[in-house]
Design a protein around this motif. Structure first.
Motif, mmCIF file in Angstrom:
data_model
loop_
_atom_site.group_PDB
_atom_site.id
_atom_site.type_symbol
_atom_site.label_atom_id
_atom_site.label_comp_id
_atom_site.label_asym_id
_atom_site.label_seq_id
_atom_site.Cartn_x
_atom_site.Cartn_y
_atom_site.Cartn_z
ATOM 1 N N UNK A 129 0.841 -1.202 0.028
ATOM 2 C CA UNK A 129 -0.159 -0.083 -0.059
ATOM 3 C C UNK A 129 0.999 1.068 -0.036
ATOM 4 N N UNK A 130 1.995 1.243 0.896
ATOM 5 C CA UNK A 130 2.884 2.449 0.931
ATOM 6 C C UNK A 130 3.446 2.663 -0.641
ATOM 7 N N UNK A 131 3.890 1.651 -1.155
ATOM 8 C CA UNK A 131 4.603 1.652 -2.436
ATOM 9 C C UNK A 131 3.615 2.130 -3.353
ATOM 10 N N UNK A 132 2.304 1.697 -3.581
ATOM 11 C CA UNK A 132 1.119 2.424 -4.299
ATOM 12 C C UNK A 132 0.893 3.534 -4.130
ATOM 13 N N UNK A 133 1.104 3.965 -2.925
ATOM 14 C CA UNK A 133 1.155 5.466 -2.704
ATOM 15 C C UNK A 133 2.273 6.366 -3.104
ATOM 16 N N UNK A 134 3.384 5.760 -2.696
ATOM 17 C CA UNK A 134 4.495 6.464 -3.304
ATOM 18 C C UNK A 134 4.652 6.456 -4.879
ATOM 19 N N UNK A 135 3.980 5.568 -5.531
ATOM 20 C CA UNK A 135 3.973 5.741 -6.998
ATOM 21 C C UNK A 135 3.259 6.877 -7.526
#
Lengths: 298, 155
Positions: free
Chosen positions: A62-68
């Motif tokens: 989820x954090x990675x999706x947000x960082x994208x």
């Protein structure tokens, strides 16, 4: 302000009025929400209990999706905040572990990078006070909630444990609800249960204990003169509102106290109507809140 | 709290201790639902927490049936006000999966993590970047320990 938005599971499940009211309030506050619709459940601490690595990987995703998106992340659930902060603490603590977790995300082309571009994941309450600002909020109020006596109910996951939840940097996070209630013109009600557990985490395991906690806190707020409670946690809302008639039976007294989601309280002050904010969906009647506002002749 | 969770993991997963109050069935149900749906199917969680396998595998205990029955008035109120007035909220299992290939990716995460099961056994303080600045080596395999992040791998 544009944000990567994680609404959580419950706000799109048994408390859709929360998700709906957040969308309306965001517009009023000039926030553009980019919903993370591919993101998964935070695990609510339950998956971490089963398998820590699994919970950490799911939240890293989820954090990675947000960082994208290149945006700061916002959630509207105290429980998500607590569960995600726990995983983020472990992920940020050790590069080798983070690498191990990121290997699981690589097939999807994702990577969680600790501290990337000052990445933050904040509950709406924290964002409201720290990024929008109490004075800005105050300036946007169209309908001051004069005469409305509001009891804050935080939920454990934005209170404890403090070292994990950024209290070193923001020591007043356990006072933000009071600041917000004051900013929208309401009157803060001080009562015993404001920072205690609502009982939700044990509702399926020990129903009587859970409902005793919920009923006691609601009763304390009523005895202190509250017209309603406000909470940033939809799971607390479920135990305090959805279960309130059952809690009343367990504690052996009449209750009947409205439990508002934080965006609903803000929305009322920003001039939105109770029906727009889904207040008719609550189990405990919100009529008293509406009467107070009408009584204020706004 | 982390240490309590560690004990609960040992009790439930390693020793299969399952009594009415320890939450093992709730945990098992929650974990399975996210694997198959990605987000929480609340009505399925309620059913499975009280009576796992109601749809086939196991016979629910009398206490589980009692728990489910006690939930009915709450569900009726939820339907009446609109909180629970949709098929996906009323019928366990109707809840949608994550879009695109996201659900498949969540399943892959499960497969890997259930095999690996790395867990910290520690009190965390600070970040590895801070440790690096202090001259502490951090680029180690997950199963190895560092000064501030002692870990162990269990299966």
């Amino acid at each position: 302000m544009k944000l990567a938005y994680w609404p959580g599971c419950v706000s799109r499940g048994f408390t859709t009025e929360l998700h709906g009211s957040m969308a309306l309030v965001a517009e009023e506050l000039g926030i553009e929400l980019q919903t993370l619709d591919r993101a998964n459940c935070c695990g609510a601490g339950v998956i971490a209990e089963h398998n820590q690595e699994l919970a950490d990987t799911l939240n890293a995703r989820t954090f990675a999706l947000a960082q994208e998106t290149g945006l700061a992340m916002m959630n509207i659930c105290s429980t998500c905040q607590g569960a995600m902060s726990e995983c983020q603490e472990r992920l940020d603590a050790n590069a080798a572990y983070r690498k191990h977790i990121n290997e699981a995300l690589s097939g999807e082309g994702l990577e969680y990078v600790a501290g990337k571009d000052g990445f933050t994941n904040k509950n709406f309450l924290w964002l409201l006070v720290e990024d929008i600002g109490i004075e800005t909020l105050r300036s946007k109020v169209k309908r001051p909630l004069e005469g409305l006596r509001v009891g804050p109910f935080y939920g454990c996951y934005v209170l404890r444990p403090k070292p994990r939840l950024g209290y070193d940097e923001h020591p007043e996070r356990d006072l933000y609800l009071e600041q917000v209630i004051d900013a929208v013109g309401g009157q803060v009600v001080d009562y015993d249960g404001a920072r205690k557990c609502c009982g939700f985490p044990v509702i399926t395991m020990n129903r009587e204990t859970s409902l005793t906690q919920a009923g006691t806190h609601v009763g304390d707020a009523i005895d202190s003169g509250a017209d309603c409670l406000v909470t940033p946690c939809p799971l607390c809302h479920l135990n305090l509102d959805l279960q309130q008639p059952e809690a009343a039976k367990v504690v052996g007294r009449d209750l009947g106290l409205a439990v508002l989601h934080l965006p609903q309280l803000i929305g009322l002050a920003l001039g939105l109507e109770p029906k727009q904010l889904g207040m008719q969906k609550h189990i405990a009647s919100t009529e008293r809140v509406v009467e107070r506002l009408t009584g204020a002749n706004v | 709290m982390d240490q309590i969770m560690r004990l609960r993991r040992l009790a439930g997963n390693d020793h299969e201790i399952d009594d009415q109050n320890n939450g093992h069935r709730h945990e098992q149900a929650f974990v399975k639902i996210i694997e198959s749906k990605g987000t929480l199917d609340e009505s399925l969680l309620l059913q499975e927490s009280f009576a796992p396998g109601v749809k086939g595998k196991l016979v629910p205990r009398p206490s589980a049936i009692k728990g489910l029955l006690e939930s009915i008035p709450t569900a009726v109120r939820g339907i009446r006000t609109g909180k629970m007035r949709s098929l996906s909220k009323l019928i366990p299992g109707v809840h949608p999966k994550l879009p695109g290939d996201s659900q498949e990716n969540v399943k892959k995460i499960y497969e890997r993590a259930e095999e690996s099961r790395v867990q910290f056994n520690l009190y965390i303080s600070g970040t590895d970047e801070e440790m690096s600045e202090a001259g502490v080596a951090t680029e180690q395999a997950p199963a190895e320990a560092t000064d501030s992040t002692e870990q162990e791998a269990t299966t």
